[in-house]
Write a protein that holds these residues in place. Structure first.
Motif, PDB file in Angstrom:
ATOM      1  N   ALA A  41      36.785  50.686  39.701  1.00 50.39           N
ATOM      2  CA  ALA A  41      36.664  52.018  40.329  1.00 50.39           C
ATOM      3  C   ALA A  41      37.664  52.837  39.982  1.00 50.39           C
ATOM      4  CB  ALA A  41      36.252  52.214  41.873  1.00 50.39           C
ATOM      5  N   ARG A  42      38.935  52.621  39.876  1.00 52.87           N
ATOM      6  CA  ARG A  42      39.948  53.671  39.477  1.00 52.87           C
ATOM      7  C   ARG A  42      39.177  54.119  38.075  1.00 52.87           C
ATOM      8  NH1 ARG A  42      44.209  50.554  38.169  1.00 52.87           N
ATOM      9  NH2 ARG A  42      43.179  48.581  39.411  1.00 52.87           N
ATOM     10  N   LEU A  43      39.120  52.759  36.957  1.00 50.38           N
ATOM     11  CA  LEU A  43      38.701  52.265  36.161  1.00 50.38           C
ATOM     12  C   LEU A  43      37.812  53.763  35.394  1.00 50.38           C
ATOM     13  CD1 LEU A  43      39.544  48.818  34.129  1.00 50.38           C
ATOM     14  CD2 LEU A  43      41.310  51.144  34.650  1.00 50.38           C
ATOM     15  N   LYS A  44      36.967  53.677  36.319  1.00 53.21           N
ATOM     16  CA  LYS A  44      35.681  54.878  36.105  1.00 53.21           C
ATOM     17  C   LYS A  44      36.540  56.185  36.162  1.00 53.21           C
ATOM     18  CE  LYS A  44      31.281  52.000  36.557  1.00 53.21           C
ATOM     19  NZ  LYS A  44      30.393  51.759  37.655  1.00 53.21           N
ATOM     20  N   ALA A  45      36.940  56.447  37.776  1.00 52.94           N
ATOM     21  CA  ALA A  45      37.629  57.266  37.842  1.00 52.94           C
ATOM     22  C   ALA A  45      38.761  58.214  36.242  1.00 52.94           C
ATOM     23  CB  ALA A  45      38.395  57.733  39.391  1.00 52.94           C
ATOM     24  N   LEU A  46      39.217  57.131  36.044  1.00 52.63           N
ATOM     25  CA  LEU A  46      40.842  57.574  35.199  1.00 52.63           C
ATOM     26  C   LEU A  46      39.279  58.382  33.536  1.00 52.63           C
ATOM     27  CD1 LEU A  46      43.165  55.106  35.950  1.00 52.63           C
ATOM     28  CD2 LEU A  46      43.308  57.471  36.412  1.00 52.63           C
ATOM     29  N   ASP A  47      38.516  57.502  33.599  1.00 47.63           N
ATOM     30  CA  ASP A  47      37.318  57.553  32.320  1.00 47.63           C
ATOM     31  C   ASP A  47      36.630  58.906  32.322  1.00 47.63           C
ATOM     32  OD1 ASP A  47      37.923  55.594  30.821  1.00 47.63           O
ATOM     33  OD2 ASP A  47      36.097  54.225  31.242  1.00 47.63           O
ATOM     34  N   LEU A  48      36.714  59.866  33.553  1.00 49.66           N
ATOM     35  CA  LEU A  48      35.796  60.654  33.769  1.00 49.66           C
ATOM     36  C   LEU A  48      37.107  61.404  34.048  1.00 49.66           C
ATOM     37  CD1 LEU A  48      33.821  61.848  35.005  1.00 49.66           C
ATOM     38  CD2 LEU A  48      34.174  61.770  37.302  1.00 49.66           C
ATOM     39  N   GLN A  49      38.240  61.403  34.218  1.00 48.13           N
ATOM     40  CA  GLN A  49      39.663  62.740  33.813  1.00 48.13           C
ATOM     41  C   GLN A  49      39.866  62.465  32.407  1.00 48.13           C
ATOM     42  OE1 GLN A  49      43.212  61.215  33.237  1.00 48.13           O
ATOM     43  NE2 GLN A  49      44.440  63.131  34.433  1.00 48.13           N
ATOM     44  N   ARG A  50      39.671  61.480  31.555  1.00 47.24           N
ATOM     45  CA  ARG A  50      39.266  61.301  30.780  1.00 47.24           C
ATOM     46  C   ARG A  50      38.746  62.350  29.481  1.00 47.24           C
ATOM     47  NH1 ARG A  50      40.137  56.246  29.548  1.00 47.24           N
ATOM     48  NH2 ARG A  50      41.708  55.590  30.489  1.00 47.24           N
ATOM     49  N   VAL A  51      37.377  62.098  29.896  1.00 46.58           N
ATOM     50  CA  VAL A  51      36.308  63.001  29.143  1.00 46.58           C
ATOM     51  C   VAL A  51      36.563  64.540  29.855  1.00 46.58           C
ATOM     52  CG1 VAL A  51      33.601  64.005  29.422  1.00 46.58           C
ATOM     53  CG2 VAL A  51      34.885  61.097  29.397  1.00 46.58           C
ATOM     54  N   GLN A  52      37.198  64.723  30.890  1.00 46.36           N
ATOM     55  CA  GLN A  52      37.466  65.916  31.691  1.00 46.36           C
ATOM     56  C   GLN A  52      38.615  66.692  30.553  1.00 46.36           C
ATOM     57  OE1 GLN A  52      36.483  68.228  34.360  1.00 46.36           O
ATOM     58  NE2 GLN A  52      35.112  66.899  34.941  1.00 46.36           N
TER      59      GLN A  52
ATOM     60  N   ASP B  34      31.722  51.790  47.965  1.00 47.24           N
ATOM     61  CA  ASP B  34      31.399  53.248  47.397  1.00 47.24           C
ATOM     62  C   ASP B  34      32.145  54.468  47.975  1.00 47.24           C
ATOM     63  OD1 ASP B  34      29.448  51.467  46.197  1.00 47.24           O
ATOM     64  OD2 ASP B  34      27.962  52.039  47.777  1.00 47.24           O
ATOM     65  N   ILE B  35      32.845  54.643  48.366  1.00 47.74           N
ATOM     66  CA  ILE B  35      33.722  55.408  49.550  1.00 47.74           C
ATOM     67  C   ILE B  35      34.655  55.867  48.524  1.00 47.74           C
ATOM     68  CG2 ILE B  35      34.383  56.397  51.495  1.00 47.74           C
ATOM     69  CD1 ILE B  35      32.637  55.537  53.392  1.00 47.74           C
ATOM     70  N   MET B  40      38.165  58.618  44.339  1.00 48.03           N
ATOM     71  CA  MET B  40      38.689  58.634  42.888  1.00 48.03           C
ATOM     72  C   MET B  40      38.202  59.849  42.145  1.00 48.03           C
ATOM     73  SD  MET B  40      39.846  54.088  42.678  1.00 48.03           S
ATOM     74  CE  MET B  40      41.085  53.698  43.914  1.00 48.03           C
ATOM     75  N   MET B  41      36.493  59.137  41.848  1.00 49.26           N
ATOM     76  CA  MET B  41      36.460  60.067  41.291  1.00 49.26           C
ATOM     77  C   MET B  41      36.336  61.425  40.969  1.00 49.26           C
ATOM     78  SD  MET B  41      34.254  57.967  38.937  1.00 49.26           S
ATOM     79  CE  MET B  41      32.304  58.488  38.342  1.00 49.26           C
ATOM     80  N   LEU B  43      38.657  62.916  42.536  1.00 48.28           N
ATOM     81  CA  LEU B  43      39.999  63.184  42.746  1.00 48.28           C
ATOM     82  C   LEU B  43      39.740  63.582  41.332  1.00 48.28           C
ATOM     83  CD1 LEU B  43      42.519  63.468  43.967  1.00 48.28           C
ATOM     84  CD2 LEU B  43      42.614  61.155  43.424  1.00 48.28           C
ATOM     85  N   CYS B  44      39.469  62.579  40.499  1.00 50.33           N
ATOM     86  CA  CYS B  44      39.730  63.297  38.943  1.00 50.33           C
ATOM     87  C   CYS B  44      39.332  63.795  37.847  1.00 50.33           C
ATOM     88  CB  CYS B  44      39.498  61.504  38.664  1.00 50.33           C
ATOM     89  SG  CYS B  44      40.990  60.743  39.109  1.00 50.33           S
ATOM     90  N   GLU B  45      37.872  64.691  38.669  1.00 54.14           N
ATOM     91  CA  GLU B  45      37.144  65.688  38.132  1.00 54.14           C
ATOM     92  C   GLU B  45      37.773  66.691  38.894  1.00 54.14           C
ATOM     93  OE1 GLU B  45      32.964  65.004  39.601  1.00 54.14           O
ATOM     94  OE2 GLU B  45      32.324  66.700  37.672  1.00 54.14           O
ATOM     95  N   HIS B  46      38.208  66.683  40.041  1.00 55.38           N
ATOM     96  CA  HIS B  46      38.365  68.282  40.546  1.00 55.38           C
ATOM     97  C   HIS B  46      39.723  68.544  40.326  1.00 55.38           C
ATOM     98  CE1 HIS B  46      34.185  68.563  41.266  1.00 55.38           C
ATOM     99  NE2 HIS B  46      34.156  67.598  40.879  1.00 55.38           N
ATOM    100  N   TYR B  47      39.824  67.274  40.405  1.00 59.69           N
ATOM    101  CA  TYR B  47      41.846  68.156  41.351  1.00 59.69           C
ATOM    102  C   TYR B  47      43.339  67.378  39.813  1.00 59.69           C
ATOM    103  CZ  TYR B  47      39.930  69.517  45.256  1.00 59.69           C
ATOM    104  OH  TYR B  47      38.244  69.957  46.009  1.00 59.69           O
ATOM    105  N   SER B  48      42.665  66.490  38.780  1.00 56.76           N
ATOM    106  CA  SER B  48      43.946  65.542  37.771  1.00 56.76           C
ATOM    107  C   SER B  48      44.804  67.035  37.110  1.00 56.76           C
ATOM    108  CB  SER B  48      43.231  65.274  37.189  1.00 56.76           C
ATOM    109  OG  SER B  48      41.957  66.013  35.941  1.00 56.76           O
ATOM    110  N   ASN B  49      44.072  68.526  37.449  1.00 58.24           N
ATOM    111  CA  ASN B  49      44.696  69.232  37.218  1.00 58.24           C
ATOM    112  C   ASN B  49      46.172  69.621  38.051  1.00 58.24           C
ATOM    113  OD1 ASN B  49      43.693  70.289  38.673  1.00 58.24           O
ATOM    114  ND2 ASN B  49      43.553  72.970  37.651  1.00 58.24           N
TER     115      ASN B  49
END
Lengths: 147, 188
Positions: A41-52, B34-35, B40-41, B43-49
């Motif tokens: 899950a962590r790696l997926k999230a970090l991948d998403l950040q890379r795409v962003q 899942d939660i 995590m998603m 956080l990374c998608e919207h707040y990684s900045n």
């Protein structure tokens, strides 16, 4: 009263901190599949950040013949947009120029060939050619009106 | 802006605790995973900045909201909050007095021997079980305040309530846990 309240808070905090120490210890004994799933899950999230990050840094600008990638979120101005189309325009102009040059060259070659044929002596074999005989039988004014 | 390494380190440091927190709430391992993944998603998608220092608070807020969204999807939100006062009444029984505990056992701090720690470790499952039984708001306040070590105002911000409410929830949660563990014959 205030002393009692503070004392009560201290005891509550003391108890709570002792219990959560136990919870911390339980984190070390999580099943392997859970730890693995969390890692994925962590790696997926970090991948998403890379795409962003790639999306925000994908603005391509050309300056002085050098292409650079800038991470700016600002909209490119009109001149930058026009500059990005410049290589395409140069390419199109070049292709059109080559086409025109080749057309002129071919026309010039054909004209020279025709001129050479018309000015040259007629070979005797030409009178055995049925097409040439037919050409001779057609009146000269009718030949001019034919398309 | 947090670097990828900082973000990765942060997620590594909170993922297990976040899973446990979600598990205490939803009591379903798959749902809890899942939660945490959704949080995590987000956080990374919207707040990684955001800067690395802002990530803990943001993540707690996201995790709480994602958990709440899960309950909404399960259409059990009303059930979640309906029994809010049950524990409060039980916890406020006449036989409960923290000051009595304090004076009777001034040795609480001193008794943290290795044997005590071992006993605590054996009782972790019971503690977890009792935490799961807490009313949701009390459980959330307790875990944020004491486990995530947020201060009262940060907990209030994460839960979207007042500082006073956080203090009340935390106090009642501790009382309820103390009573429950004592009733089980465990040394709280």
């Amino acid at each position: 009263m205030t002393t009692n309240f503070t004392l009560r808070n201290d005891v509550e905090t003391q108890l709570a901190m002792r219990w959560v120490q136990g919870l911390d210890a339980s984190l070390e004994t999580l099943p392997h599949h859970v730890s693995e799933r969390l890692r994925v899950a962590r790696l997926k999230a970090l991948d998403l950040q890379r795409v962003q990050l790639k999306q925000t840094a994908s603005h391509l600008s050309i300056n002085g013949g050098v292409a650079t990638i800038s991470g700016s979120d600002e909209e490119p101005n009109l001149w930058s947009r026009l500059a990005s189309y410049l290589p395409l325009l140069v390419l199109l102009a070049g292709l059109i120029g080559i086409q025109e040059f080749q057309n002129d060259s071919n026309a010039h070659k054909m004209a020279n060939l025709d001129q050479a044929l018309l000015l040259d002596d007629l070979p005797p074999d030409a009178y055995t050619d049925p097409g040439f005989l037919k050409f001779l039988s057609v009146p000269s004014d009718a030949g001019q009106t034919q398309p | 802006m947090a670097t990828e390494q900082e973000l990765s380190d942060f997620l590594t440091s909170v993922e297990k605790r976040a899973f446990k927190r979600s598990l205490y709430h939803v009591r379903d391992e798959e749902a809890a995973l899942d939660i945490v993944q959704d949080s995590m998603m987000k956080l990374c998608e919207h707040y990684s900045n955001k800067s690395a220092t802002e990530l803990p608070m943001l993540f707690q807020r996201i995790l709480s909201n994602t958990t709440l969204d899960w309950f909404r999807r399960q259409k059990t939100k009303n059930a979640l909050f309906s029994n809010f006062n049950e524990f409060e009444n039980e916890a406020q029984g006449d036989d409960f007095d923290f000051l009595e505990i304090n004076t009777a056992s001034d040795s609480v701090a001193q008794s943290e021997s290795a044997e005590m720690v071992l006993t605590q470790a054996q009782n972790v499952a019971e503690i977890e079980e009792e935490i799961k039984k807490l009313p949701p708001r009390q459980r959330e306040a307790f875990l944020l305040r004491y486990w995530e070590e947020l201060d009262v105002s940060e907990t209030a911000a994460a839960m979207g309530c007042s500082v006073g409410s956080v203090k009340t929830h935390c106090s009642r949660a501790v009382q309820a846990l103390y009573s429950a563990l004592k009733a089980k014959g465990l040394h709280p």
